[in-house]
Enzyme design. Structure first.
Site, short mmCIF file in Angstrom:
data_model
loop_
_atom_site.label_atom_id
_atom_site.label_comp_id
_atom_site.label_asym_id
_atom_site.label_seq_id
_atom_site.Cartn_x
_atom_site.Cartn_y
_atom_site.Cartn_z
N ARG B 253 6.71 -3.81 -0.92
CA ARG B 253 5.53 -3.91 -1.78
C ARG B 253 5.45 -5.36 -2.29
NH1 ARG B 253 4.17 -0.07 0.35
NH2 ARG B 253 3.71 2.03 -0.44
N GLU B 282 -2.93 -6.50 -4.35
CA GLU B 282 -3.77 -6.06 -3.23
C GLU B 282 -5.03 -5.39 -3.75
OE1 GLU B 282 -1.60 -3.66 -0.45
OE2 GLU B 282 0.00 -5.13 -0.35
N HIS B 300 -1.55 -5.25 4.82
CA HIS B 300 -0.86 -3.98 4.53
C HIS B 300 -1.06 -3.02 5.70
CE1 HIS B 300 0.84 -1.36 1.08
NE2 HIS B 300 1.26 -0.93 2.25
#
Lengths: 334, 334
Positions: B253, B282, B300
């Site tokens: 992450r 994000e 991602h």
């Protein structure tokens, strides 16, 4: 330039008794591939100098003083080049392949040839896997897309496919092919291969023709050398046999594939994608490739790492030392 | 839109007796993640529909009819969302990580949560290796360069480095970390790791802190989950310990790394490069990354393959079926 040449002639006159070695390649090459000074030979052009043809026409007397050349794939060593150098006895290729050297002419004239042997197998195998994951998972495409979008991480193009579990057909099961197989086994891919001969120690399924291999796999990875038997070994028929989900990776030589047919098959969706480190008429790359997201292009860079230049530099030096001390060559081709 | 909503209400009224499931995610998500029709539950929005907040405000009566939601990491499930749905009993995350879900709130309300479990481990490990080879061997950079040059395959930027032999530090030795280790062992890389605890069955060297791991390796690959202990686990100190030749790959992450410090270290050459599939805020990606050739960016996308959507779709369906048949969940988180 005239001054530079005079310097070389002066420098070399100090080493008049030593056999002369010419670095035959593009400018940056002389710097990256420069062997250490030796008591057994003298490098004529340790810093960037005019290409061989120009050098000889400026210094015709030097033509017969050159005993060895070091060369990359970028400058062919054909019969014309060989004829320029009547005293040539050794060609050290800084590459694994020697298809840019006229080996028949070398044999006829008793010129020895060395190559990089297996020195680059790991780098080339790494590149093959890199190109395969990139095409399959659309890494370069996503990277380019994200940079163009500026600031929003999103995905707005067809999904890629999983690498794990893919059926991989390796064409040419030499050292590079073996290294590719070893890496892709760790991704739980299923390996099979085509090669001149079945390898008795390998348990991977063997196919005696590339078309049978293509029929049974999702991916073809070309790791074989280019010769009369392997030119266009991947033709239209093979690509159609590989089929719509198929990916082709080429880390061998461009002419292993019929490039026009490859382009047609990519554009018409007959195969899924391609990862190409080599091209049929290098350094030219057909411009039609540039508009295709399903292709990852690399400028014949499979061996271009700082590490590999250090290694090949040492190997060339060892071959030169061996040759000029009348010892066996380390990586002889002929 | 009103019409569409009416349709849904009509459709769902036919299934009045079945528990309702809402697909909580971006439009394309409903199509890709749509479970098959079931006798045990009813999907409220099988085709693209307004987001949850809007849907509830348009159809307030429906708020209390929703028993389960399916969600991606793109739409957080915080306490506000949970409060909207008084009858919510199950959250099926279509991701391995659940840091976008307020698990405390779920525990407090007795809401069960399932995740993708280890379903994506191979895809994520493939992405980690892909990003590492790409940064190390400059695949995306070369591809971009070649496309810009148009038609001349040449190399005119700093050489990359060999992957084989690199010392790899894996942060988080769960299933993904193990898959990464397995793949990189096949590249003859040397693996060591940091994890909450030393794994007794693993022979790889274990370091109890990330800074010790960084000091001993060339590459950090982040595969751990994001929580209060791991937030900014890669800070300035760790990056300086990794050093000038160092590469960081993040498939965990974004907030595992102090992104501002990462940018500074990249720009100032304190580390060599980075491969990033995830970002701190994000979908926003700091624009400073876009001018850096030493960074490979991915939106991602570690789990984005057609294969993985098929798999997660099945798993979500199995979890929903299990839950509404009072059977044990397949991949429970709480």
């Amino acid at each position: 330039m005239a001054n530079q040449n005079n310097n070389i002639i002066e420098q070399s006159s100090k080493n008049n008794n030593l056999p002369k070695v010419f670095l035959h390649g593009p400018p940056q090459f002389s710097i990256l591939l420069q062997p250490n000074p030796s008591q057994n030979f003298h490098i004529l052009n340790p810093s960037s100098l005019p290409p061989l043809h120009e050098f000889i026409s400026l210094n015709p007397d030097h033509a017969s003083s050159i005993s060895a050349i070091v060369c990359t794939t970028l400058y062919p060593v054909n019969a014309d080049v060989i004829r320029l150098l009547p005293s040539l006895r050794l060609i050290c290729a800084a590459s694994a392949g020697t298809n840019h050297i006229d080996l028949s002419e070398c044999r006829r004239r008793g010129i020895k040839v060395t190559s990089a042997g297996n020195l680059f197998s790991e780098e080339v195998a790494d590149m093959a896997v890199a190109l395969l994951i990139d095409v399959s998972r659309k890494i370069s495409t996503a990277n380019r897309f994200l940079r163009r979008q500026l600031q929003i991480a999103s995905w707005d193009f067809p999904l890629g496919s999983k690498l794990t579990g893919k059926k991989i057909g390796i064409v040419g099961m030499g050292r590079i092919g073996l290294e590719v197989a070893k890496r892709l086994e760790a991704f739980n891919c299923m390996i099979s291969y085509n090669s001149r001969n079945k390898k008795p120690l390998l348990s991977y399924p063997f196919y005696s023709t590339v078309i049978e291999l293509a029929t049974s796999t999702n991916v073809l990875i070309l790791c074989c050398e280019l010769n009369d038997q392997t030119r266009h070994i991947v033709n239209k028929e093979v690509m159609l046999a590989l089929g719509k989900g198929g990916i082709i990776v080429n880390v061998g030589r461009g002419a292993l594939i019929d490039e026009k047919e490859l382009l047609r098959c990519l554009i018409e969706g007959e195969i899924e994608g391609a990862g190409l480190d080599v091209f049929e008429n290098e350094p030219y790359v057909p411009k039609e490739f540039f508009s295709l997201d399903k292709v990852v292009l690399s400028p014949h860079a499979a061996v271009l790492t700082s590490d590999s230049f250090m290694s090949i530099c040492q190997l060339v030096e060892q071959n030169l030392e061996a040759f000029f001390s009348n010892k066996p060559l380390i990586t002889p081709v002929i």
